[in-house]
Write an enzyme that holds these catalytic residues in place. Structure first.
Site, PDB file in Angstrom:
ATOM      1  N   HIS A   1      24.268  -4.442   2.944  1.00 38.25           N
ATOM      2  CA  HIS A   1      23.352  -3.319   3.001  1.00 38.25           C
ATOM      3  C   HIS A   1      22.017  -3.705   2.373  1.00 38.25           C
ATOM      4  O   HIS A   1      21.977  -4.430   1.379  1.00 38.25           O
ATOM      5  CB  HIS A   1      23.919  -2.101   2.254  1.00 38.25           C
ATOM      6  CG  HIS A   1      25.065  -1.455   2.957  1.00 38.25           C
ATOM      7  ND1 HIS A   1      26.235  -1.111   2.310  1.00 38.25           N
ATOM      8  CD2 HIS A   1      25.241  -1.095   4.249  1.00 38.25           C
ATOM      9  CE1 HIS A   1      27.071  -0.545   3.178  1.00 38.25           C
ATOM     10  NE2 HIS A   1      26.490  -0.530   4.355  1.00 38.25           N
TER      11      HIS A   1
ATOM     12  N   GLU B   1      24.249   1.050  -0.968  1.00 39.19           N
ATOM     13  CA  GLU B   1      23.713   2.087  -0.089  1.00 39.19           C
ATOM     14  C   GLU B   1      24.312   3.434  -0.453  1.00 39.19           C
ATOM     15  O   GLU B   1      25.526   3.624  -0.395  1.00 39.19           O
ATOM     16  CB  GLU B   1      24.006   1.761   1.385  1.00 39.19           C
ATOM     17  CG  GLU B   1      23.475   2.814   2.353  1.00 39.19           C
ATOM     18  CD  GLU B   1      23.840   2.502   3.794  1.00 39.19           C
ATOM     19  OE1 GLU B   1      22.920   2.397   4.618  1.00 39.19           O
ATOM     20  OE2 GLU B   1      25.034   2.344   4.092  1.00 39.19           O
TER      21      GLU B   1
ATOM     22  N   HIS C   1      27.849  -3.069  10.299  1.00 41.97           N
ATOM     23  CA  HIS C   1      27.219  -2.404   9.158  1.00 41.97           C
ATOM     24  C   HIS C   1      26.150  -3.314   8.567  1.00 41.97           C
ATOM     25  O   HIS C   1      26.188  -4.520   8.728  1.00 41.97           O
ATOM     26  CB  HIS C   1      28.260  -2.064   8.085  1.00 41.97           C
ATOM     27  CG  HIS C   1      28.998  -0.795   8.354  1.00 41.97           C
ATOM     28  ND1 HIS C   1      28.980   0.278   7.498  1.00 41.97           N
ATOM     29  CD2 HIS C   1      29.755  -0.408   9.406  1.00 41.97           C
ATOM     30  CE1 HIS C   1      29.707   1.256   8.003  1.00 41.97           C
ATOM     31  NE2 HIS C   1      30.199   0.856   9.161  1.00 41.97           N
TER      32      HIS C   1
ATOM     33  N   ASP D   1      29.236   8.759   7.483  1.00 40.20           N
ATOM     34  CA  ASP D   1      29.281   7.378   7.018  1.00 40.20           C
ATOM     35  C   ASP D   1      30.340   7.188   5.920  1.00 40.20           C
ATOM     36  O   ASP D   1      31.163   8.064   5.684  1.00 40.20           O
ATOM     37  CB  ASP D   1      27.883   6.994   6.535  1.00 40.20           C
ATOM     38  CG  ASP D   1      27.595   5.508   6.636  1.00 40.20           C
ATOM     39  OD1 ASP D   1      28.432   4.768   7.184  1.00 40.20           O
ATOM     40  OD2 ASP D   1      26.513   5.076   6.182  1.00 40.20           O
ATOM     41  N   HIS D   2      30.257   6.069   5.222  1.00 42.73           N
ATOM     42  CA  HIS D   2      31.251   5.627   4.234  1.00 42.73           C
ATOM     43  C   HIS D   2      31.911   6.760   3.430  1.00 42.73           C
ATOM     44  O   HIS D   2      31.234   7.610   2.879  1.00 42.73           O
ATOM     45  CB  HIS D   2      30.589   4.685   3.227  1.00 42.73           C
ATOM     46  CG  HIS D   2      30.087   3.420   3.824  1.00 42.73           C
ATOM     47  ND1 HIS D   2      30.836   2.272   3.871  1.00 42.73           N
ATOM     48  CD2 HIS D   2      28.897   3.116   4.392  1.00 42.73           C
ATOM     49  CE1 HIS D   2      30.133   1.312   4.445  1.00 42.73           C
ATOM     50  NE2 HIS D   2      28.943   1.797   4.771  1.00 42.73           N
TER      51      HIS D   2
ATOM     52  N   ASN E   1      24.654   0.105  12.285  1.00 45.97           N
ATOM     53  CA  ASN E   1      24.062   1.010  11.296  1.00 45.97           C
ATOM     54  C   ASN E   1      22.684   0.518  10.862  1.00 45.97           C
ATOM     55  O   ASN E   1      22.502  -0.664  10.567  1.00 45.97           O
ATOM     56  CB  ASN E   1      24.966   1.118  10.074  1.00 45.97           C
ATOM     57  CG  ASN E   1      26.197   1.964  10.331  1.00 45.97           C
ATOM     58  OD1 ASN E   1      26.544   2.256  11.477  1.00 45.97           O
ATOM     59  ND2 ASN E   1      26.879   2.355   9.277  1.00 45.97           N
TER      60      ASN E   1
END
Length: 406
Positions: free
Chosen positions: A273, A228, A312, A155-156, A334
């Site tokens: 998020h 997040e 996302h 992820d990110h 996600n």
């Protein structure tokens, strides 16, 4: 009158009507309400055969690309779930086997560190890298046992976290040398807070490296709001939550020029998020539709959906917004906040049910001398958590139209 006294034509008509009533009643036993989440509603859709390259277990390279194209063509998106242990990994795989679709198992930098152990040495992100690699190897060992295709993703990753990303690149190259495919299926770079030119330039550099070992890049444009796992955009200006078609086109041109490169775009359309009260988040999936139209016209594409999009901040989104985004070429969504809650909720429910058996090693309502080992065995509460998380993911799969697509 009794049936025996009826005339033959009327007798036969009543018999037919009676049988129809019985059949109708049987068909409606356990039928879902209009608003219920049930896989039943998905069973009538027609899905084209899965590409021959896509098999149970981890998919990479051409098989991965074929799977994503299959998702786009058949209007479903694949749930992508952040995991932090073998238990949450297993819940993902269990869910995929139940709903009959693929699964994306993804690791964050912090999740990787947790898997390695919070006290493990982490100089130069060593624990973050080792935990992600260990988690990926676990998935590779067990995924095929569940009979579903699995995508391994991270992820990110912002610029300050690139040492973690570089370590994962090294692991992929080492695995590719030995096995002819990368360890992971794909990775995400999130340089969305930087100027477009710098964001795209760095993505091109990494995609050129990744293309050599058949690994896909996910990049982000715009900003996903909220917080997040160490990425906090809760105070970002709301205008940055919405990407413009021209920006996506610049990305498309640059990354399409990389020989052998495969990529997806996480374009912001109001995503946030976390989970918020209704009305606090304004998603605009129409941005994705407009972007596809813009790019298709610019490149004279016969495909009306030339770009593969990622959604996302999917937790808490309405089915209507999700499905409309899928119509615009979203092939991955996600999910983190909702699965975190469902995992905890399984533990909470277990504790509430067996509370009186969990207050000491010996002694419960049945007897003061009876042992409680079978109740406080960690596998019991963790299994309840897995079941709860898997059930939530089956609901998500229906929202994503990802039921019975294999």
């Amino acid at each position: 009158d009794s049936v025996e006294n009826l005339g033959e034509p009327r007798h036969m008509l009543l018999r037919v009507l009676s049988l129809c009533a019985v059949a109708s009643a049987l068909n409606n036993v356990g039928a879902p309400t209009r608003n219920s989440r049930s896989a039943v509603s998905m069973q009538t859709k027609t899905v084209t055969p899965l590409p021959a390259t896509v098999k149970p277990g981890v998919v990479t390279g051409e098989a991965l690309w074929d799977l994503l194209q299959h998702a786009k063509e058949n209007k479903y998106a694949i749930p992508a779930v952040n995991v932090v242990s073998s238990s949450s990994i297993n819940a993902c795989l269990e869910a995929a086997a139940k709903y009959g679709g693929p699964m994306i198992v993804q690791f964050s930098r912090g999740g990787g560190q947790f898997i390695a152990g919070k006290t493990a040495k982490n100089e130069d992100d060593a624990a973050c890298i080792a935990g992600c690699v260990a988690g990926a190897l676990h998935v590779r060992e067990v995924a095929a046992l569940y009979g579903v295709p699995v995508i391994l993703h991270t992820d990110h990753c912002m610029r300050s976290w690139l040492p973690w990303f570089d370590g994962l690149m090294d692991a992929n190259e080492k695995y590719f040398e030995a096995n002819g495919e990368p360890l992971f299926s794909s990775h995400m770079l999130d340089l969305s807070e930087e100027p477009l030119e710098e964001n795209v330039g760095t993505c091109v550099e990494y995609l050129e490296r990744m293309a050599k070992f058949n690994c896909l890049l996910e990049m982000e444009l715009g900003v996903t709001g909220g917080e997040e796992d160490g990425v906090d955009n809760s105070d970002v200006d709301s205008s940055r939550l919405y990407t413009q078609p021209e920006e996506v086109y610049e990305v498309y041109k640059a990354l399409s020029a990389v020989e052998g490169g495969r990529f997806t775009v996480a374009a912001a359309f109001g995503n946030v998020h976390g989970v918020y009260a209704p009305g606090n988040v304004e998603l605009k999936p129409v941005i994705l539709h407009n972007t596809q139209k813009y790019i298709a016209e610019e490149i004279s594409s016969e495909d009306p959906l030339p770009t593969l999009f990622v959604f996302h901040g999917g937790s808490g989104s309405s089915r209507e917004d999700i499905r409309y985004a899928i119509d615009a070429g979203v092939i991955k969504m996600n999910i983190d906040t909702d699965t975190q809650w469902s995992y905890w909720d399984g533990i909470r429910t277990y504790e509430a049910k067996y509370h009186d058996y969990l207050q000491g090693q010996i002694g419960n309502p049945e007897s003061e001398t009876k042992p409680n080992k079978k109740y406080y065995d960690p596998r019991m509460s963790m299994r309840s958590a897995e079941e709860s998380m898997a059930a939530r993911l089956c609901e998500a799969a229906e929202d994503l139209n990802c039921v019975n697509v294999l």
